[in-house]
Write a protein that holds these residues in place. Structure first.
Motif, short mmCIF file in Angstrom:
data_model
loop_
_atom_site.label_atom_id
_atom_site.label_comp_id
_atom_site.label_asym_id
_atom_site.label_seq_id
_atom_site.Cartn_x
_atom_site.Cartn_y
_atom_site.Cartn_z
N ALA A 1 127.73 -63.01 103.61
CA ALA A 1 127.57 -64.41 104.44
C ALA A 1 127.32 -64.19 105.90
O ALA A 1 126.91 -64.68 106.83
CB ALA A 1 128.66 -65.42 104.10
N PHE A 2 128.44 -63.19 106.28
CA PHE A 2 128.55 -63.00 107.51
C PHE A 2 127.31 -62.39 108.15
O PHE A 2 126.73 -62.45 109.51
CB PHE A 2 129.64 -61.95 108.10
CG PHE A 2 129.83 -61.73 109.38
CD1 PHE A 2 130.27 -62.27 110.30
CD2 PHE A 2 129.58 -60.13 109.89
CE1 PHE A 2 130.58 -62.08 111.58
CE2 PHE A 2 129.90 -59.97 111.13
CZ PHE A 2 130.36 -60.95 112.05
N ALA A 3 126.59 -61.49 107.44
CA ALA A 3 125.64 -60.89 107.79
C ALA A 3 124.39 -61.82 107.98
O ALA A 3 123.58 -61.81 109.00
CB ALA A 3 125.05 -59.78 106.92
N ALA A 4 124.37 -62.88 107.14
CA ALA A 4 123.46 -63.98 107.11
C ALA A 4 123.61 -64.78 108.40
O ALA A 4 122.42 -65.25 109.08
CB ALA A 4 123.53 -64.70 105.87
N VAL A 5 124.66 -65.08 108.71
CA VAL A 5 124.99 -65.86 109.86
C VAL A 5 124.58 -64.98 111.06
O VAL A 5 124.14 -65.62 111.97
CB VAL A 5 126.65 -66.26 109.88
CG1 VAL A 5 127.03 -67.06 111.30
CG2 VAL A 5 126.54 -67.40 108.85
N LEU A 6 125.05 -63.91 111.08
CA LEU A 6 124.51 -63.02 112.29
C LEU A 6 123.15 -62.86 112.43
O LEU A 6 122.75 -63.08 113.57
CB LEU A 6 125.29 -61.88 112.25
CG LEU A 6 125.16 -60.78 113.47
CD1 LEU A 6 126.01 -61.26 114.46
CD2 LEU A 6 125.80 -59.26 112.93
N TYR A 7 122.38 -62.74 111.25
CA TYR A 7 120.95 -62.66 111.40
C TYR A 7 120.35 -63.75 112.02
O TYR A 7 119.60 -64.00 112.90
CB TYR A 7 120.44 -62.41 110.02
CG TYR A 7 119.10 -62.22 110.01
CD1 TYR A 7 118.16 -61.19 110.45
CD2 TYR A 7 118.28 -63.50 109.57
CE1 TYR A 7 117.08 -61.05 110.36
CE2 TYR A 7 116.67 -63.21 109.42
CZ TYR A 7 116.09 -62.33 109.88
OH TYR A 7 114.87 -61.98 109.98
#
Length: 75
Positions: free
Chosen positions: A45-51
């Motif tokens: 989820a953090f990676a998706a938001v950062l992307y």
């Protein structure tokens, strides 16, 4: 003589207490499967938001600007 016997009993009790406390903490070797699953979901989820943030228009423009300035800098 009585004081040394009392002290020895107290010392033995404290030693047994701390040995049991240390032995109890050694049984927890790491995360359980549920903790791994939650950690993986949180990381994804953090990676998706950062992307999404990095690929947004304003951030992408700013990154391109910084990179182009760095590549065209005079030596």
């Amino acid at each position: 003589m009585t004081n040394s016997r009392t002290w020895n009993r107290v010392r033995a009790s404290l030693g047994a207490f701390w040995r049991s406390r240390r032995a109890g903490t050694r049984t927890d070797d790491g995360m359980s499967t549920a903790e791994y699953a939650l950690g993986t979901i949180a990381a994804a989820a953090f990676a998706a938001v950062l992307y999404k943030v990095v690929t947004s228009g304003s951030v992408a423009g700013a990154l391109e600007s910084v990179i182009s300035k760095a590549l065209h800098a005079p030596f």
